[in-house]
Scaffold this motif. Sequence first.
Motif, PDB file in Angstrom:
ATOM      1  N   GLY A   3       6.007  -7.934 -13.861  1.00 19.94           N
ATOM      2  CA  GLY A   3       6.125  -6.626 -13.239  1.00 19.94           C
ATOM      3  C   GLY A   3       6.976  -6.631 -11.984  1.00 19.94           C
ATOM      4  O   GLY A   3       7.483  -5.589 -11.572  1.00 19.94           O
ATOM      5  N   THR A   4       7.151  -7.796 -11.376  1.00 23.00           N
ATOM      6  CA  THR A   4       7.941  -7.859 -10.140  1.00 23.00           C
ATOM      7  C   THR A   4       9.407  -7.524 -10.388  1.00 23.00           C
ATOM      8  O   THR A   4      10.104  -7.050  -9.485  1.00 23.00           O
ATOM      9  N   GLN A   5       9.879  -7.746 -11.629  1.00 24.47           N
ATOM     10  CA  GLN A   5      11.276  -7.420 -11.948  1.00 24.47           C
ATOM     11  C   GLN A   5      11.542  -5.930 -11.851  1.00 24.47           C
ATOM     12  O   GLN A   5      12.684  -5.503 -11.670  1.00 24.47           O
ATOM     13  N   ARG A   6      10.511  -5.119 -11.934  1.00 23.75           N
ATOM     14  CA  ARG A   6      10.683  -3.664 -11.853  1.00 23.75           C
ATOM     15  C   ARG A   6      10.890  -3.212 -10.398  1.00 23.75           C
ATOM     16  O   ARG A   6      11.290  -2.060 -10.165  1.00 23.75           O
ATOM     17  N   LEU A   7      10.625  -4.086  -9.442  1.00 23.65           N
ATOM     18  CA  LEU A   7      10.791  -3.746  -8.030  1.00 23.65           C
ATOM     19  C   LEU A   7      12.182  -4.111  -7.511  1.00 23.65           C
ATOM     20  O   LEU A   7      12.821  -3.313  -6.829  1.00 23.65           O
ATOM     21  N   TRP A   8      12.624  -5.344  -7.843  1.00 25.61           N
ATOM     22  CA  TRP A   8      13.944  -5.771  -7.362  1.00 25.61           C
ATOM     23  C   TRP A   8      14.338  -7.046  -8.085  1.00 25.61           C
ATOM     24  O   TRP A   8      13.718  -8.089  -7.886  1.00 25.61           O
ATOM     25  N   THR A   9      15.348  -6.941  -8.919  1.00 26.50           N
ATOM     26  CA  THR A   9      15.819  -8.111  -9.639  1.00 26.50           C
ATOM     27  C   THR A   9      17.332  -8.078  -9.732  1.00 26.50           C
ATOM     28  O   THR A   9      17.978  -7.091  -9.363  1.00 26.50           O
ATOM     29  N   LYS A  10      17.874  -9.130 -10.225  1.00 28.28           N
ATOM     30  CA  LYS A  10      19.322  -9.283 -10.310  1.00 28.28           C
ATOM     31  C   LYS A  10      19.924  -8.265 -11.272  1.00 28.28           C
ATOM     32  O   LYS A  10      19.454  -8.100 -12.398  1.00 28.28           O
ATOM     33  N   GLY A  11      20.950  -7.565 -10.805  1.00 28.45           N
ATOM     34  CA  GLY A  11      21.663  -6.630 -11.662  1.00 28.45           C
ATOM     35  C   GLY A  11      21.056  -5.245 -11.775  1.00 28.45           C
ATOM     36  O   GLY A  11      21.541  -4.417 -12.547  1.00 28.45           O
ATOM     37  N   HIS A  12      20.000  -4.971 -10.973  1.00 27.53           N
ATOM     38  CA  HIS A  12      19.349  -3.662 -11.031  1.00 27.53           C
ATOM     39  C   HIS A  12      19.057  -3.181  -9.607  1.00 27.53           C
ATOM     40  O   HIS A  12      18.812  -3.987  -8.709  1.00 27.53           O
ATOM     41  N   PRO A  13      19.059  -1.874  -9.379  1.00 29.77           N
ATOM     42  CA  PRO A  13      18.784  -1.353  -8.035  1.00 29.77           C
ATOM     43  C   PRO A  13      17.336  -1.604  -7.622  1.00 29.77           C
ATOM     44  O   PRO A  13      16.437  -1.719  -8.468  1.00 29.77           O
ATOM     45  N   ARG A  14      17.133  -1.665  -6.325  1.00 26.02           N
ATOM     46  CA  ARG A  14      15.782  -1.845  -5.796  1.00 26.02           C
ATOM     47  C   ARG A  14      14.941  -0.596  -6.050  1.00 26.02           C
ATOM     48  O   ARG A  14      15.448   0.523  -6.036  1.00 26.02           O
ATOM     49  N   ASN A  15      13.656  -0.817  -6.251  1.00 26.80           N
ATOM     50  CA  ASN A  15      12.720   0.284  -6.473  1.00 26.80           C
ATOM     51  C   ASN A  15      11.611   0.166  -5.431  1.00 26.80           C
ATOM     52  O   ASN A  15      10.530  -0.362  -5.698  1.00 26.80           O
ATOM     53  N   PHE A  16      11.906   0.640  -4.216  1.00 26.67           N
ATOM     54  CA  PHE A  16      10.969   0.477  -3.110  1.00 26.67           C
ATOM     55  C   PHE A  16      10.249   1.779  -2.751  1.00 26.67           C
ATOM     56  O   PHE A  16       9.666   1.903  -1.693  1.00 26.67           O
ATOM     57  N   GLY A  17      10.283   2.746  -3.652  1.00 24.20           N
ATOM     58  CA  GLY A  17       9.563   3.987  -3.400  1.00 24.20           C
ATOM     59  C   GLY A  17       8.097   3.865  -3.803  1.00 24.20           C
ATOM     60  O   GLY A  17       7.612   2.792  -4.174  1.00 24.20           O
ATOM     61  N   ARG A  18       7.399   4.965  -3.738  1.00 21.41           N
ATOM     62  CA  ARG A  18       5.986   4.974  -4.131  1.00 21.41           C
ATOM     63  C   ARG A  18       5.926   5.010  -5.658  1.00 21.41           C
ATOM     64  O   ARG A  18       5.743   6.061  -6.279  1.00 21.41           O
ATOM     65  N   SER A  19       6.061   3.837  -6.242  1.00 22.08           N
ATOM     66  CA  SER A  19       6.301   3.747  -7.683  1.00 22.08           C
ATOM     67  C   SER A  19       5.037   3.529  -8.505  1.00 22.08           C
ATOM     68  O   SER A  19       5.068   3.679  -9.719  1.00 22.08           O
ATOM     69  N   HIS A  20       3.943   3.126  -7.868  1.00 20.96           N
ATOM     70  CA  HIS A  20       2.695   2.820  -8.575  1.00 20.96           C
ATOM     71  C   HIS A  20       2.893   1.674  -9.575  1.00 20.96           C
ATOM     72  O   HIS A  20       2.157   1.574 -10.556  1.00 20.96           O
ATOM     73  N   THR A  21       3.877   0.837  -9.339  1.00 22.81           N
ATOM     74  CA  THR A  21       4.214  -0.226 -10.295  1.00 22.81           C
ATOM     75  C   THR A  21       3.112  -1.276 -10.386  1.00 22.81           C
ATOM     76  O   THR A  21       2.669  -1.801  -9.361  1.00 22.81           O
ATOM     77  N   PRO A  22       2.666  -1.609 -11.589  1.00 25.10           N
ATOM     78  CA  PRO A  22       1.706  -2.705 -11.720  1.00 25.10           C
ATOM     79  C   PRO A  22       2.404  -4.059 -11.555  1.00 25.10           C
ATOM     80  O   PRO A  22       3.548  -4.239 -11.982  1.00 25.10           O
ATOM     81  N   VAL A  23       1.713  -4.995 -10.922  1.00 30.75           N
ATOM     82  CA  VAL A  23       2.169  -6.379 -10.819  1.00 30.75           C
ATOM     83  C   VAL A  23       1.001  -7.263 -11.246  1.00 30.75           C
ATOM     84  O   VAL A  23      -0.090  -7.175 -10.677  1.00 30.75           O
ATOM     85  N   LYS A  60       0.833  -1.204   0.000  1.00 30.59           N
ATOM     86  CA  LYS A  60       0.000   0.000   0.000  1.00 30.59           C
ATOM     87  C   LYS A  60       0.867   1.254   0.000  1.00 30.59           C
ATOM     88  O   LYS A  60       0.569   2.231  -0.694  1.00 30.59           O
ATOM     89  N   ALA A  61       1.946   1.220   0.772  1.00 27.11           N
ATOM     90  CA  ALA A  61       2.848   2.379   0.824  1.00 27.11           C
ATOM     91  C   ALA A  61       3.502   2.627  -0.529  1.00 27.11           C
ATOM     92  O   ALA A  61       3.699   3.784  -0.932  1.00 27.11           O
ATOM     93  N   TRP A  62       3.837   1.540  -1.240  1.00 23.52           N
ATOM     94  CA  TRP A  62       4.439   1.672  -2.565  1.00 23.52           C
ATOM     95  C   TRP A  62       3.374   1.938  -3.634  1.00 23.52           C
ATOM     96  O   TRP A  62       3.711   2.230  -4.774  1.00 23.52           O
ATOM     97  N   ASP A  63       2.118   1.798  -3.256  1.00 27.77           N
ATOM     98  CA  ASP A  63       0.989   1.998  -4.176  1.00 27.77           C
ATOM     99  C   ASP A  63       1.100   1.077  -5.387  1.00 27.77           C
ATOM    100  O   ASP A  63       0.922   1.490  -6.541  1.00 27.77           O
ATOM    101  N   LEU A  64       1.383  -0.200  -5.114  1.00 28.52           N
ATOM    102  CA  LEU A  64       1.456  -1.178  -6.195  1.00 28.52           C
ATOM    103  C   LEU A  64       0.060  -1.464  -6.734  1.00 28.52           C
ATOM    104  O   LEU A  64      -0.914  -1.523  -5.981  1.00 28.52           O
ATOM    105  N   LYS A  65      -0.032  -1.658  -8.038  1.00 28.50           N
ATOM    106  CA  LYS A  65      -1.299  -1.974  -8.693  1.00 28.50           C
ATOM    107  C   LYS A  65      -1.303  -3.473  -8.989  1.00 28.50           C
ATOM    108  O   LYS A  65      -0.827  -3.910 -10.042  1.00 28.50           O
TER     109      LYS A  65
END
Length: 242
Positions: A151-171, A18-23
Amino acid sequence: MAELVYRPVIGLARTLFKAWDLKIDCQGSENIPRSGGAVLVSNHISYLDFIFNGLAALPQKRLVRFMAKESVFRHKVSGPLMRGMKHIPVDRGQGEAAYEHALDSLRSGEVVGVFPEATISQSFTLKSFKSGAARLAQEAGVPLVPMALWGTQRLWTKGHPRNFGRSHTPVTIRVGEPVEAPRDQYAGAITRRLRERVQELLEAAQRAYPARPRGTEDTWWMPAHLGGTAPTVEQLRAAEAL
């Protein structure tokens, strides 16, 4: 038996979502059996996949025991949580103990989560499947439940920084109908059928995904065959050979 760790962790995860506003778009949870053992099988594109796999099982009031590499259980933060949630450690050098542990869990009516690709796919396409999930289902006499995440790869995956902000990322999560695993069938044939089902679900999740890359620098999370800049399987193999 009381779940003194698992349920509070679920509450924390939901608060973070909810804090990250994931869809989150989850369909097909009804395909997970409400009782009895089952092997939940998913693609693997993020360090957080097991959380979303577990989320899909909650409408059926099921808690999933995931098989995960043993090093996670030794970590000072994740270790106590993984043990408290009764997940299953896998020592890849001595896999027999993990297999027997998972088999006991299935026979006692638990849902066991397996990533048959074994490691995160950096191409974000399906890798080959190991046959362990099929063999577990056969020996325990339980179904395999295929599912796919996108869509989960956009939050945290191998070789990329974590995206734990209020990103509104769809999953997007899709759970398919159970795949039976008869004992008189070759485990390799069941594994191929299972991989085909996961591939179909993955394609369905990708078609339903509401977001597209924003500019040329945001194409890293899309596989090459969909127009993205994620490395291809061939490029990854060439890099590993160096």
